[in-house]
Write an enzyme that holds these catalytic residues in place. Sequence first.
Site, PDB file in Angstrom:
ATOM      1  N   SER A  30      28.200  24.994  36.294  1.00 25.71           N
ATOM      2  CA  SER A  30      26.776  24.932  36.642  1.00 25.71           C
ATOM      3  C   SER A  30      26.362  23.528  37.096  1.00 25.71           C
ATOM      4  CB  SER A  30      25.932  25.380  35.443  1.00 25.71           C
ATOM      5  OG  SER A  30      26.209  24.583  34.311  1.00 25.71           O
ATOM      6  N   ASP A  81      32.786  16.294  39.045  1.00 28.35           N
ATOM      7  CA  ASP A  81      32.896  17.529  38.265  1.00 28.35           C
ATOM      8  C   ASP A  81      32.222  17.354  36.906  1.00 28.35           C
ATOM      9  OD1 ASP A  81      33.613  20.078  37.497  1.00 28.35           O
ATOM     10  OD2 ASP A  81      35.769  19.707  37.438  1.00 28.35           O
ATOM     11  N   GLY A  82      31.913  18.460  36.275  1.00 32.20           N
ATOM     12  CA  GLY A  82      31.316  18.468  34.944  1.00 32.20           C
ATOM     13  C   GLY A  82      32.371  18.375  33.851  1.00 32.20           C
ATOM     14  N   ASP A  84      33.107  19.888  29.471  1.00 27.82           N
ATOM     15  CA  ASP A  84      32.631  20.606  28.278  1.00 27.82           C
ATOM     16  C   ASP A  84      32.366  19.650  27.131  1.00 27.82           C
ATOM     17  OD1 ASP A  84      32.767  23.336  29.326  1.00 27.82           O
ATOM     18  OD2 ASP A  84      34.881  22.857  29.555  1.00 27.82           O
ATOM     19  N   LYS A  94      37.857  20.014  29.531  1.00 25.45           N
ATOM     20  CA  LYS A  94      37.342  20.822  30.622  1.00 25.45           C
ATOM     21  C   LYS A  94      38.032  22.183  30.606  1.00 25.45           C
ATOM     22  CE  LYS A  94      36.921  19.057  34.646  1.00 25.45           C
ATOM     23  NZ  LYS A  94      35.750  19.947  34.716  1.00 25.45           N
ATOM     24  N   GLY A  96      36.038  25.240  30.543  1.00 23.72           N
ATOM     25  CA  GLY A  96      35.151  26.310  30.074  1.00 23.72           C
ATOM     26  C   GLY A  96      34.972  27.390  31.132  1.00 23.72           C
ATOM     27  N   GLY A  97      35.084  26.994  32.390  1.00 25.54           N
ATOM     28  CA  GLY A  97      34.977  27.949  33.499  1.00 25.54           C
ATOM     29  C   GLY A  97      36.332  28.416  34.003  1.00 25.54           C
ATOM     30  N   GLU A 103      41.223  21.833  38.753  1.00 19.21           N
ATOM     31  CA  GLU A 103      40.405  20.637  38.502  1.00 19.21           C
ATOM     32  C   GLU A 103      41.309  19.431  38.227  1.00 19.21           C
ATOM     33  OE1 GLU A 103      37.980  22.035  35.288  1.00 19.21           O
ATOM     34  OE2 GLU A 103      36.492  22.902  36.625  1.00 19.21           O
ATOM     35  N   LYS A 121      26.966  16.967  26.043  1.00 19.93           N
ATOM     36  CA  LYS A 121      28.426  16.997  26.227  1.00 19.93           C
ATOM     37  C   LYS A 121      29.105  15.753  25.635  1.00 19.93           C
ATOM     38  CE  LYS A 121      28.096  20.812  28.665  1.00 19.93           C
ATOM     39  NZ  LYS A 121      28.533  20.957  30.017  1.00 19.93           N
TER      40      LYS A 121
HETATM   41  C1  5RP Z   1      35.051  24.500  34.495  1.00 17.00           C
HETATM   42  C2  5RP Z   1      34.738  23.204  33.841  1.00 17.00           C
HETATM   43  C3  5RP Z   1      33.318  22.760  33.830  1.00 17.00           C
HETATM   44  O1  5RP Z   1      33.247  21.466  34.344  1.00 17.00           O
HETATM   45  C4  5RP Z   1      32.807  22.762  32.418  1.00 17.00           C
HETATM   46  O2  5RP Z   1      33.011  24.053  31.865  1.00 17.00           O
HETATM   47  C5  5RP Z   1      31.327  22.389  32.357  1.00 17.00           C
HETATM   48  O3  5RP Z   1      30.562  23.420  32.887  1.00 17.00           O
HETATM   49  P1  5RP Z   1      28.998  23.304  33.069  1.00 17.00           P
HETATM   50  O4  5RP Z   1      28.758  22.283  34.139  1.00 17.00           O
HETATM   51  O5  5RP Z   1      28.575  24.704  33.511  1.00 17.00           O
HETATM   52  O6  5RP Z   1      28.385  22.913  31.761  1.00 17.00           O
HETATM   53  O7  5RP Z   1      35.573  22.516  33.326  1.00 17.00           O
HETATM   54  O8  5RP Z   1      36.390  24.866  34.314  1.00 17.00           O
END
Ligand code: 5RP
Length: 218
Positions: A30, A81-82, A84, A94, A96-97, A103, A121
């Site tokens: 997200s 990138d984001g 977790d 990382k 979660g997605g 990545e 986070k």
């Molecule tokens: C996906 C990831 C994301 O960066 C992680 O899950 C964070 O997600 P979000 O930005 O929805 O909080 O590693 O594999």
Amino acid sequence: MTLDEMKRAAARAAIAYVPDNCIVGVGTGSTANHFIDALAEIKGRIDGAVASSEASAARLKSHGIPVYDLNAIDRLPVYVDGADEINHYLHAIKGGGAALTREKIVAAVAEQFVCIADYTKRVETLGRFPLPVEVIPMARSHVARELVQLGGRPVYREGVLTDNGNVILDVHGMSIVEPGKLEGEINQIVGVVTNGLFARRRADVLLLGTEHGVETYR
Ligand code: 5RP
């Protein structure tokens, strides 16, 4: 301010790290989606992007941003990138997605990894968020037994297949005090593709969305 607004603010702040006329590495999730939307506003000054998932590739293309195969490019100045979870050393969890392997590959190629996240986070010690491990399907039970030996409680993420056709085990109950060591140990288990610890290739910059604005950590 909502958490989503904080994610969006961090994502927009990452645009300052994108050089002109470059190909940008783009993460998944997200927060990365907010970054893709911000990137669309400056798409005239970039050449395109490399995506860490099919979902991000589709979103980039929907904005008219060209998406390149990583093998077709020779340098990647920045990856955004984001995460977790992320600690004070900018080691992260990382995946979660379920996009952790791509990545990690894109982050490895990038000259700079800019992590974007909301303040929830940021943690003292990694491991409250279950550590994702991407596994070749036939090795699932073997890898799970080995992860138990390492002190974890692996849970099969049912119904999820990664973009690479593999499965995910989420490892609960680990307090990760030496992230780089554990990252290497888990990757040594036969059947593991990779795990969601980003310690050996940590983030270079963290842009953290908070109530008081975006904080920068290096
Ligand atoms: C996906 C990831 C994301 O960066 C992680 O899950 C964070 O997600 P979000 O930005 O929805 O909080 O590693 O594999």
